[in-house]
Design an enzyme around this catalytic site. Structure first.
Site, mmCIF file in Angstrom:
data_model
loop_
_atom_site.group_PDB
_atom_site.id
_atom_site.type_symbol
_atom_site.label_atom_id
_atom_site.label_comp_id
_atom_site.label_asym_id
_atom_site.label_seq_id
_atom_site.Cartn_x
_atom_site.Cartn_y
_atom_site.Cartn_z
ATOM 1 N N ASP A 9 1.004 -1.144 -0.166
ATOM 2 C CA ASP A 9 0.116 0.329 -0.014
ATOM 3 C C ASP A 9 0.747 1.244 -0.022
ATOM 4 O O ASP A 9 2.137 1.174 0.172
ATOM 5 C CB ASP A 9 -0.992 0.061 1.317
ATOM 6 C CG ASP A 9 -1.860 1.199 1.350
ATOM 7 O OD1 ASP A 9 -2.387 1.616 0.245
ATOM 8 O OD2 ASP A 9 -2.061 1.574 2.394
ATOM 9 N N SER A 10 0.140 2.499 -0.124
ATOM 10 C CA SER A 10 0.887 3.437 0.011
ATOM 11 C C SER A 10 1.691 3.858 1.095
ATOM 12 O O SER A 10 2.398 4.705 1.682
ATOM 13 C CB SER A 10 0.245 4.947 -0.427
ATOM 14 O OG SER A 10 -0.984 4.948 0.445
ATOM 15 N N TYR A 41 -1.115 8.341 -2.442
ATOM 16 C CA TYR A 41 -1.176 7.900 -3.933
ATOM 17 C C TYR A 41 -2.387 8.412 -4.717
ATOM 18 O O TYR A 41 -2.469 8.786 -5.855
ATOM 19 C CB TYR A 41 -0.956 6.380 -4.061
ATOM 20 C CG TYR A 41 -0.120 5.554 -4.020
ATOM 21 C CD1 TYR A 41 1.037 6.142 -3.615
ATOM 22 C CD2 TYR A 41 0.189 4.265 -4.643
ATOM 23 C CE1 TYR A 41 2.552 5.457 -3.495
ATOM 24 C CE2 TYR A 41 1.248 3.582 -4.640
ATOM 25 C CZ TYR A 41 2.551 4.132 -3.863
ATOM 26 O OH TYR A 41 3.829 3.348 -3.935
ATOM 27 N N GLY A 42 -3.377 8.590 -3.887
ATOM 28 C CA GLY A 42 -4.776 8.944 -4.268
ATOM 29 C C GLY A 42 -4.904 10.272 -4.763
ATOM 30 O O GLY A 42 -5.935 10.563 -5.422
ATOM 31 N N CYS A 72 -4.589 -1.811 -1.647
ATOM 32 C CA CYS A 72 -4.626 -0.256 -1.989
ATOM 33 C C CYS A 72 -5.797 -0.097 -3.162
ATOM 34 O O CYS A 72 -5.511 -0.682 -4.005
ATOM 35 C CB CYS A 72 -3.264 0.381 -2.482
ATOM 36 S SG CYS A 72 -3.468 2.210 -2.842
ATOM 37 N N ASN A 73 -6.957 0.658 -2.848
ATOM 38 C CA ASN A 73 -7.892 0.642 -3.791
ATOM 39 C C ASN A 73 -7.430 1.719 -4.875
ATOM 40 O O ASN A 73 -7.719 1.394 -6.130
ATOM 41 C CB ASN A 73 -9.251 1.565 -3.261
ATOM 42 C CG ASN A 73 -9.839 0.606 -2.148
ATOM 43 O OD1 ASN A 73 -10.719 0.146 -2.518
ATOM 44 N ND2 ASN A 73 -9.256 0.493 -0.870
ATOM 45 N N THR A 74 -6.403 2.779 -4.466
ATOM 46 C CA THR A 74 -5.823 3.473 -5.705
ATOM 47 C C THR A 74 -5.052 2.614 -6.722
ATOM 48 O O THR A 74 -5.420 2.762 -7.848
ATOM 49 C CB THR A 74 -5.071 4.493 -5.029
ATOM 50 O OG1 THR A 74 -5.943 5.338 -3.979
ATOM 51 C CG2 THR A 74 -4.645 5.573 -6.148
ATOM 52 N N GLU A 151 -2.555 8.565 8.545
ATOM 53 C CA GLU A 151 -1.073 8.653 8.458
ATOM 54 C C GLU A 151 -0.510 9.264 9.664
ATOM 55 O O GLU A 151 0.412 8.982 10.197
ATOM 56 C CB GLU A 151 -0.402 9.182 7.207
ATOM 57 C CG GLU A 151 -0.640 8.088 5.831
ATOM 58 C CD GLU A 151 0.184 6.989 6.002
ATOM 59 O OE1 GLU A 151 1.119 6.627 6.441
ATOM 60 O OE2 GLU A 151 -0.448 6.099 5.688
ATOM 61 N N CYS A 183 -10.988 2.710 0.530
ATOM 62 C CA CYS A 183 -9.781 3.161 0.736
ATOM 63 C C CYS A 183 -9.288 2.290 1.870
ATOM 64 O O CYS A 183 -10.116 2.415 2.857
ATOM 65 C CB CYS A 183 -9.518 4.626 0.788
ATOM 66 S SG CYS A 183 -7.922 4.906 1.342
ATOM 67 N N THR A 184 -8.198 1.679 1.743
ATOM 68 C CA THR A 184 -7.648 0.822 3.026
ATOM 69 C C THR A 184 -7.387 1.748 4.003
ATOM 70 O O THR A 184 -7.370 0.965 5.239
ATOM 71 C CB THR A 184 -6.741 -0.099 2.441
ATOM 72 O OG1 THR A 184 -5.525 0.503 2.054
ATOM 73 C CG2 THR A 184 -7.248 -1.266 1.565
ATOM 74 N N HIS A 185 -7.219 2.974 4.081
ATOM 75 C CA HIS A 185 -6.968 3.658 5.176
ATOM 76 C C HIS A 185 -8.223 3.928 6.140
ATOM 77 O O HIS A 185 -8.221 4.051 7.108
ATOM 78 C CB HIS A 185 -6.408 5.101 4.798
ATOM 79 C CG HIS A 185 -4.944 4.896 4.520
ATOM 80 N ND1 HIS A 185 -4.402 4.522 3.323
ATOM 81 C CD2 HIS A 185 -3.899 5.623 5.186
ATOM 82 C CE1 HIS A 185 -3.055 4.801 3.209
ATOM 83 N NE2 HIS A 185 -2.693 5.402 4.305
HETATM 84 N N1 DGL Z 1 -4.643 3.347 1.094
HETATM 85 C C1 DGL Z 1 -4.843 3.757 -0.275
HETATM 86 C C2 DGL Z 1 -5.991 3.321 -0.867
HETATM 87 O O1 DGL Z 1 -6.747 2.342 -0.571
HETATM 88 C C3 DGL Z 1 -3.987 4.553 -0.855
HETATM 89 C C4 DGL Z 1 -4.426 6.049 -0.144
HETATM 90 C C5 DGL Z 1 -3.465 7.157 -0.508
HETATM 91 O O2 DGL Z 1 -2.168 6.831 -0.522
HETATM 92 O O3 DGL Z 1 -4.162 8.227 -1.192
HETATM 93 O O4 DGL Z 1 -6.658 3.996 -1.914
#
Ligand code: DGL
Length: 268
Positions: A9-10, A41-42, A72-74, A151, A183-185
């Site tokens: 993931d990011s 990343y998003g 990571c969904n992105t 984060e 988003c996994t966050h």
């Molecule tokens: N956790 C990631 C996701 O699921 C990335 C979030 C990010 O880096 O913007 O999209």
């Protein structure tokens, strides 16, 4: 065959998936990479996300991998094909598991998807949901401040609730009964997201469904399942100072200590 489940993931978000994987596959070795030097990343273009993801994949490929989990969904929504073209290892993404649980959950036929700007503009969830049931109305909302809040470990701070209200109010009068945490966050923000929506609304977190997909993949290729019952290895790498990641990871996984090592993947 011995080998690791590679997960990336990011940043810390993919830990929500790792936690479920460890829960249901307690004897499997796991190697995790959080690209904390370049999170988020998003907010970046699909081309940039693909370039970063390939470097993550190359780093993980230093280990013998049974399966790669794009936690990571992105990345799942922008770069899956590029990743698949660059490895023979099976790749599991987080979009399909989340979309199918959402479709199973909705009664009103109205689903909201919240995610990063890149995930929302890719329309990946809308496509995945409509592939299963075209009659469902999907509302989308990008929530770009959620990732930095997580984060920073501020998910229980009042700032998180203020931001959540600001983003999510728009969804409240839409008769939505299911919200995909795309988003996994975001599972780390479940507490505040729950405060915004009524209790009847289901929050879909693809982490559990994704870990089931990993388990099914290992069963399908039964030679891949680790049957040794020895204490597994769980390795955590980041691409920048490990301190914040370590704090959030220790807290979130509920372990006494999580050893986190910094690596450079730019050359990968
Ligand atoms: N956790 C990631 C996701 O699921 C990335 C979030 C990010 O880096 O913007 O999209």
């Amino acid at each position: 065959m011995d080998g690791y489940i590679g997960v990336f993931d990011s940043g810390v978000g993919g830990l929500t998936v790792v936690k479920e994987i460890i829960q249901i596959l307690p004897y499997e070795d796991v190697v995790y990479l959080g690209d904390t030097a370049r999170v988020p990343y998003g907010t970046k273009s699909p081309e940039t996300v693909s370039r970063f993801s390939l470097q993550c994949l190359k780093f993980l490929s230093n280990y013998p991998l049974k399966v790669v989990v794009v936690a990571c969904n992105t990345v799942s929504s922008t770069s899956l094909d590029v990743l698949k073209d660059n490895t023979d290892v099976p790749i599991i993404d987080v979009i399909k598991p989340g979309a199918s649980s959402a479709v199973m959950s909705t009664r009103t036929g109205k689903i909201a998807v919240i995610g990063t700007k890149a995930t929302i503009s890719s329309m990946a969830y809308v496509r995945a949901i409509h592939n299963i049931d075209n009659s469902i109305t999907v509302y989308q909302k990008a929530c770009p401040l959620f990732v930095p809040i997580v984060e920073e470990g501020l998910q229980d701070d009042e700032i998180a609730l203020i931001v959540a209200r600001r983003y999510l109010n728009y969804l409240l009068d839409k008769d939505i009964d299911t919200v995909v945490l795309g988003c996994t966050h975001y599972p780390l923000l479940k507490g505040v997201i729950r405060k915004v929506f009524s209790n009847d609304v289901q929050l879909i977190d693809s982490a559990y469904q994704t870990s089931i997909a990993v388990s099914e993949k290992l069963n399908e290729m039964s030679a891949l399942r680790n049957v040794s019952r020895e204490k597994p290895e769980h390795l955590f790498y980041v691409t920048d100072i490990p301190n914040d990641f370590q704090r959030v990871a220790t807290n979130f996984l509920g372990w006494d200590y999580v050893y986190v090592k910094k690596v450079n993947i730019d050359e990968e």
